[in-house]
Design a protein around this motif. Structure first.
Motif, PDB file in Angstrom:
ATOM      1  N   VAL A  72       0.824  -1.199   0.000  1.00 45.23           N
ATOM      2  CA  VAL A  72       0.000   0.000   0.000  1.00 45.23           C
ATOM      3  C   VAL A  72       0.867   1.260   0.000  1.00 45.23           C
ATOM      4  CG1 VAL A  72      -0.208   0.068   2.512  1.00 45.23           C
ATOM      5  CG2 VAL A  72      -1.983   1.109   1.103  1.00 45.23           C
ATOM      6  N   GLY A  73       0.451   2.253  -0.762  1.00 50.50           N
ATOM      7  CA  GLY A  73       1.202   3.500  -0.853  1.00 50.50           C
ATOM      8  C   GLY A  73       0.791   4.290  -2.076  1.00 50.50           C
ATOM      9  N   PRO A  74       1.274   5.513  -2.202  1.00 50.54           N
ATOM     10  CA  PRO A  74       0.822   6.401  -3.287  1.00 50.54           C
ATOM     11  C   PRO A  74       1.275   5.986  -4.679  1.00 50.54           C
ATOM     12  CG  PRO A  74       2.622   7.420  -2.071  1.00 50.54           C
ATOM     13  CD  PRO A  74       2.235   6.195  -1.300  1.00 50.54           C
ATOM     14  N   GLN A  75       2.377   5.242  -4.775  1.00 50.37           N
ATOM     15  CA  GLN A  75       2.910   4.936  -6.105  1.00 50.37           C
ATOM     16  C   GLN A  75       2.114   3.862  -6.832  1.00 50.37           C
ATOM     17  OE1 GLN A  75       4.942   6.640  -7.610  1.00 50.37           O
ATOM     18  NE2 GLN A  75       6.471   7.548  -6.270  1.00 50.37           N
ATOM     19  N   TRP A  76       1.466   2.979  -6.072  1.00 48.99           N
ATOM     20  CA  TRP A  76       0.857   1.798  -6.689  1.00 48.99           C
ATOM     21  C   TRP A  76      -0.142   2.174  -7.781  1.00 48.99           C
ATOM     22  CZ3 TRP A  76      -3.236  -1.038  -8.156  1.00 48.99           C
ATOM     23  CH2 TRP A  76      -3.044  -2.404  -8.335  1.00 48.99           C
ATOM     24  N   LEU A  77      -1.100   3.029  -7.451  1.00 52.10           N
ATOM     25  CA  LEU A  77      -2.141   3.359  -8.417  1.00 52.10           C
ATOM     26  C   LEU A  77      -1.585   4.155  -9.597  1.00 52.10           C
ATOM     27  CD1 LEU A  77      -5.199   2.923  -8.786  1.00 52.10           C
ATOM     28  CD2 LEU A  77      -5.551   5.210  -7.843  1.00 52.10           C
ATOM     29  N   ARG A  78      -0.560   4.968  -9.350  1.00 52.16           N
ATOM     30  CA  ARG A  78       0.043   5.724 -10.462  1.00 52.16           C
ATOM     31  C   ARG A  78       0.671   4.774 -11.484  1.00 52.16           C
ATOM     32  NH1 ARG A  78       3.391  10.284  -6.969  1.00 52.16           N
ATOM     33  NH2 ARG A  78       2.000  10.223  -5.155  1.00 52.16           N
ATOM     34  N   ILE A  79       1.376   3.760 -10.962  1.00 56.61           N
ATOM     35  CA  ILE A  79       2.040   2.812 -11.864  1.00 56.61           C
ATOM     36  C   ILE A  79       1.011   1.954 -12.586  1.00 56.61           C
ATOM     37  CG2 ILE A  79       3.617   0.854 -11.985  1.00 56.61           C
ATOM     38  CD1 ILE A  79       5.074   2.100  -9.539  1.00 56.61           C
ATOM     39  N   ALA A  80       0.052   1.405 -11.832  1.00 59.01           N
ATOM     40  CA  ALA A  80      -0.990   0.585 -12.461  1.00 59.01           C
ATOM     41  C   ALA A  80      -1.762   1.410 -13.494  1.00 59.01           C
ATOM     42  CB  ALA A  80      -1.939   0.041 -11.396  1.00 59.01           C
ATOM     43  N   GLY A  81      -2.051   2.681 -13.158  1.00 58.17           N
ATOM     44  CA  GLY A  81      -2.749   3.556 -14.101  1.00 58.17           C
ATOM     45  C   GLY A  81      -1.934   3.818 -15.354  1.00 58.17           C
ATOM     46  N   ALA A  82      -0.617   3.969 -15.171  1.00 57.22           N
ATOM     47  CA  ALA A  82       0.269   4.185 -16.322  1.00 57.22           C
ATOM     48  C   ALA A  82       0.276   2.969 -17.237  1.00 57.22           C
ATOM     49  CB  ALA A  82       1.682   4.498 -15.832  1.00 57.22           C
ATOM     50  N   LEU A  83       0.377   1.790 -16.648  1.00 57.38           N
ATOM     51  CA  LEU A  83       0.389   0.556 -17.438  1.00 57.38           C
ATOM     52  C   LEU A  83      -0.921   0.412 -18.212  1.00 57.38           C
ATOM     53  CD1 LEU A  83       1.909  -1.850 -14.742  1.00 57.38           C
ATOM     54  CD2 LEU A  83       3.088  -0.943 -16.745  1.00 57.38           C
ATOM     55  N   ASN A  84      -2.040   0.557 -17.515  1.00 62.34           N
ATOM     56  CA  ASN A  84      -3.342   0.364 -18.153  1.00 62.34           C
ATOM     57  C   ASN A  84      -3.646   1.429 -19.192  1.00 62.34           C
ATOM     58  OD1 ASN A  84      -4.721  -0.668 -14.952  1.00 62.34           O
ATOM     59  ND2 ASN A  84      -3.731  -1.907 -16.512  1.00 62.34           N
ATOM     60  N   SER A  85      -3.115   2.653 -18.991  1.00 64.81           N
ATOM     61  CA  SER A  85      -3.414   3.747 -19.915  1.00 64.81           C
ATOM     62  C   SER A  85      -2.785   3.563 -21.289  1.00 64.81           C
ATOM     63  CB  SER A  85      -2.970   5.089 -19.314  1.00 64.81           C
ATOM     64  OG  SER A  85      -3.797   5.438 -18.222  1.00 64.81           O
ATOM     65  N   ILE A  86      -1.824   2.672 -21.404  1.00 65.04           N
ATOM     66  CA  ILE A  86      -1.239   2.386 -22.725  1.00 65.04           C
ATOM     67  C   ILE A  86      -1.430   0.912 -23.085  1.00 65.04           C
ATOM     68  CG2 ILE A  86       0.407   4.285 -22.790  1.00 65.04           C
ATOM     69  CD1 ILE A  86       2.557   2.373 -21.769  1.00 65.04           C
ATOM     70  N   GLY A  87      -2.434   0.285 -22.435  1.00 63.91           N
ATOM     71  CA  GLY A  87      -2.817  -1.069 -22.823  1.00 63.91           C
ATOM     72  C   GLY A  87      -1.932  -2.176 -22.312  1.00 63.91           C
ATOM     73  N   ILE A  88      -1.015  -1.868 -21.391  1.00 63.26           N
ATOM     74  CA  ILE A  88      -0.172  -2.905 -20.801  1.00 63.26           C
ATOM     75  C   ILE A  88      -0.958  -3.598 -19.691  1.00 63.26           C
ATOM     76  CG2 ILE A  88       1.919  -3.328 -19.436  1.00 63.26           C
ATOM     77  CD1 ILE A  88       3.269  -1.109 -20.978  1.00 63.26           C
ATOM     78  N   VAL A  89      -0.762  -4.888 -19.550  1.00 67.75           N
ATOM     79  CA  VAL A  89      -1.466  -5.686 -18.550  1.00 67.75           C
ATOM     80  C   VAL A  89      -0.645  -5.727 -17.272  1.00 67.75           C
ATOM     81  CG1 VAL A  89      -2.456  -7.951 -18.027  1.00 67.75           C
ATOM     82  CG2 VAL A  89      -2.434  -7.101 -20.401  1.00 67.75           C
ATOM     83  N   ASP A  90      -1.218  -5.238 -16.171  1.00 71.96           N
ATOM     84  CA  ASP A  90      -0.468  -5.300 -14.921  1.00 71.96           C
ATOM     85  C   ASP A  90      -0.681  -6.647 -14.235  1.00 71.96           C
ATOM     86  OD1 ASP A  90      -2.511  -5.124 -12.595  1.00 71.96           O
ATOM     87  OD2 ASP A  90      -3.118  -3.414 -13.819  1.00 71.96           O
TER      88      ASP A  90
END
Length: 646
Positions: A72-90
């Motif tokens: 848990v922490g602030p970076q998790w959603l930013r990274i997952a959002g970055a991956l999903n925003s360009i179609g990468i599967v997290d």
């Protein structure tokens, strides 16, 4: 809400909310124990975009799999959002994952890269890197200097990746938007690995439409129920973000323009007081801890205050029950005539009328108690296990309603919810709009009568795409669009659903940890003193075990102790030497040294005098009929947990 509409992707979820709320605080967090600091939605989205662009600069493409090993922490959603925003599967997991977990998950998913929160996670991964043939990049939250990796793998820090992203955007403005707008709802967004019945994790595949539809639907039904999330709401995040409940909670909060402050269970009390959340999500175990803390706080008060609290508590619980029944917010598990219902309401009306002033006094008396949760909670949400009813009722009585939700990873989080207008304590509510639930009994018939158990089957836009590379398991779970949950539920007379146990083997502890009992049972059965065993623990703090001793081996041991024939099997649990022997056997076979996690340890056990028999506790193929055993030995299970608690 059409799950196949072009905006039903996570790219649109993140972009829409950032555009609506650029200057609002999105996340708050502490750096090395310092004061809470925050980032705005615009800052969040800028960093998300830089991470996504950095991945594009390195040549990542849509449908690539990238693991995210973090807590848990602030970076998790930013990274997952970055991956999903360009179609990468997290492919997410926590840092407490074992080396075997990481080897399997990264290998099975063919992850091309992995984000790591800390060096401890890397130390586990390092033991298996050379076996991961598809792995090309490791991205560290902090510095990547001094990391020993094979020549085929590059190590970068998150700041390095963002710098590459900035460079990419200078030469390719709008690159992330171009790729993001090409992502379609049916594209895969995540593969979340959960435990399988053989001990091998199963990869649950959820699409953009699964997650985006669920997030938009939750916000809409909350609005319809009169309890909407707004941009003024604030919450706390302290659960594992790869858990589907916490992930959906953070996504919904982001989409609504709310803020979330990250904390830990150890700092929860301090941050509840500072942040004063208005909404909160947690699992039953945390609610139980808060419940116990309230009672412990009362115990420390002077005797007179204790008596006052318990007096008001008793009356508030009674009043709440009658107030709910008067409004039609109680349930019956058997058919009841309209006359009976009318009489119940008349009794409740008289009670409410007479005790209303006392209830108002109790609310004033509970003001300090509500302060345990910060004092500003409008409502809370509980998921990942059944909430004990006595805890449920106390929080409702003191003015903190807990909305219970029911679902699973395979259903993108929520299928059933009890919210403002369907808030019936003891139930999980009704199916969410757009979702169907049917209960199927052991004979394959659809259950409609109240109180009769059936396995819940789910259908709707939130159902997973299947298990990654597991066609047989997918076919066994998904049929004609219906997902066999393995969960036992019952209908109430009023049309609500109530949790009644599990038909499948997966155990969910109060803390939300999912685990399979078979690997534990296999380890325990290796003991020469254990003939049969069934691990239990659904909605408990810890696991327990019903053990059928190997009577020959135990009798031999008794002879060595000069106790041959002196102890009746009915009294095994009362003999200190025998209990000590089985404690040693359990610890020897289920521990960190033998590869089990901390929450998989056996905290209680009960020795049974009679073995499991085919046609009764066992199937004809000698598999344990868990529901039958749980019902037959309900008293013994309660007794062993009572002894542990005592």
């Amino acid at each position: 809400m059409n799950p196949e509409s072009p905006d039903s992707t996570l790219y649109h979820i993140f972009k829409e909310s950032a555009n609506r709320n650029p200057d609002r605080v999105c996340q708050r967090f502490r750096v090395k124990g310092g004061p809470l600091q925050g980032v705005t939605y615009q800052q969040f989205y800028d960093e998300l975009t830089e991470i996504a662009a950095g991945l594009l600069e390195l040549g990542f493409e849509k449908a690539d799999r990238v693991a995210l090993i973090a807590d848990v922490g602030p970076q998790w959603l930013r990274i997952a959002g970055a991956l999903n925003s360009i179609g990468i599967v997290d492919v997410p997991r926590g840092t407490d994952a074992t080396t075997e977990d990481l080897r399997y998950i990264l290998g099975h998913s063919e992850a091309r890269a992995v984000f790591l929160e800390n060096r401890e996670a890397f130390d586990k991964l390092q033991k298996t890197i050379e076996e991961l043939k598809t792995l090309r990049y490791i991205f560290f939250y902090e510095s990547a200097q001094g990391v020993d990796v094979p020549a085929t793998v590059a190590a970068l820090s998150l700041s390095d990746l963002r710098e590459k992203g900035k460079k990419h955007l200078e030469g390719n403005p709008g690159a992330v938007d171009k790729v993001g707008s090409s992502v379609v709802p049916r594209d895969l967004a995540t593969i979340i690995y959960t435990s399988g019945t053989t001990g091998t994790p199963k990869g649950v595949m959820l699409s953009h439409s699964n997650l985006a539809w669920e997030a938009r639907t939750i916000l809409e039904i909350l609005r319809q129920q009169g309890t909407p999330y707004t941009s003024e709401d604030r919450s706390l995040g302290f659960l594992p973000p790869w858990h589907i409940g916490e992930r959906m909670w953070e996504t919904v909060l982001f989409f609504s323009g709310s803020s979330i402050a990250f904390t830990s269970v150890t700092n929860l009390s301090k941050d509840l007081a500072e942040v004063k959340p208005t909404v909160l999500f947690s699992v039953p175990r945390v609610w139980e801890a808060m419940y116990n803390r309230i009672l412990e706080t009362v115990k420390q008060a002077p005797p007179l205050r204790q008596k006052i609290f318990h007096f008001f508590r008793k009356n508030a619980l009674r009043f709440r029950f009658h107030w709910d029944r008067l409004r039609g917010r109680t349930y019956h598990l058997k058919p009841v005539s309209g006359i009976v219902i009318l009489l119940e309401k008349i009794v409740s009306f008289l009670y409410v009328l007479f005790f209303w002033p006392l209830f108002l006094l109790s609310r004033a008396a509970f003001k300090k108690v509500r302060g345990v949760l910060g004092g500003a909670i409008r409502f809370a949400v509980s998921g990942a296990g059944a909430l004990p009813e006595h805890i449920d009722r106390l929080f409702a009585a003191i003015g903190v309603p807990i909305f219970e939700v029911y679902g699973m990873t395979e259903t993108s989080a929520v299928s059933v919810a009890r919210l403002g207008k369907t808030f019936v304590i003891g139930t999980v509510g009704r199916p969410v709009a757009g979702i169907e639930i049917k209960l199927i009994d052991a004979h394959g018939s659809i259950v409609t009568e109240p109180g009769k158990k059936g396995v819940a089957h789910h259908r709707g836009p939130h159902i997973m795409q299947g298990y990654y590379k597991e066609q047989d398991k997918t076919a066994a779970t998904l049929k004609d669009g219906w997902l066999d949950s393995g969960d036992l539920l019952v209908w109430t007379r009023e049309g609500y659903l109530k949790f009644a146990g599990r038909a499948k083997d997966t155990i969910v502890l109060l803390g939300g940890e999912n685990l399979e009992p078979e690997p534990l049972e296999f380890a325990l059965i290796q003991s020469p003193f254990i003939h049969q065993v069934m691990v239990v623990g659904q909605d408990k703090k810890s696991l327990g075990a019903l053990i059928v001793p190997d009577h020959d081996a135990l009798e031999k041991q008794l002879r060595e102790w000069n106790l041959e024939g002196a102890i009746d099997p009915q009294y095994y649990n009362l003999n200190e030497e025998i209990v000590k022997l089985y404690k040693q056997e359990i610890r020897k076979r289920v521990s960190a040294e033998t590869g089990f996690k901390s929450f998989e340890k056996i905290g209680a056990f009960y020795l049974l005098a009679e073995p499991f028999k085919p046609g009764d506790e066992l199937t004809q193929t000698l598999k344990v009929r868990r529901n039958v055993v749980a019902d037959k030995y309900e008293h013994q299970i309660n007794e062993m947990y009572r002894q542990v608690k005592g």
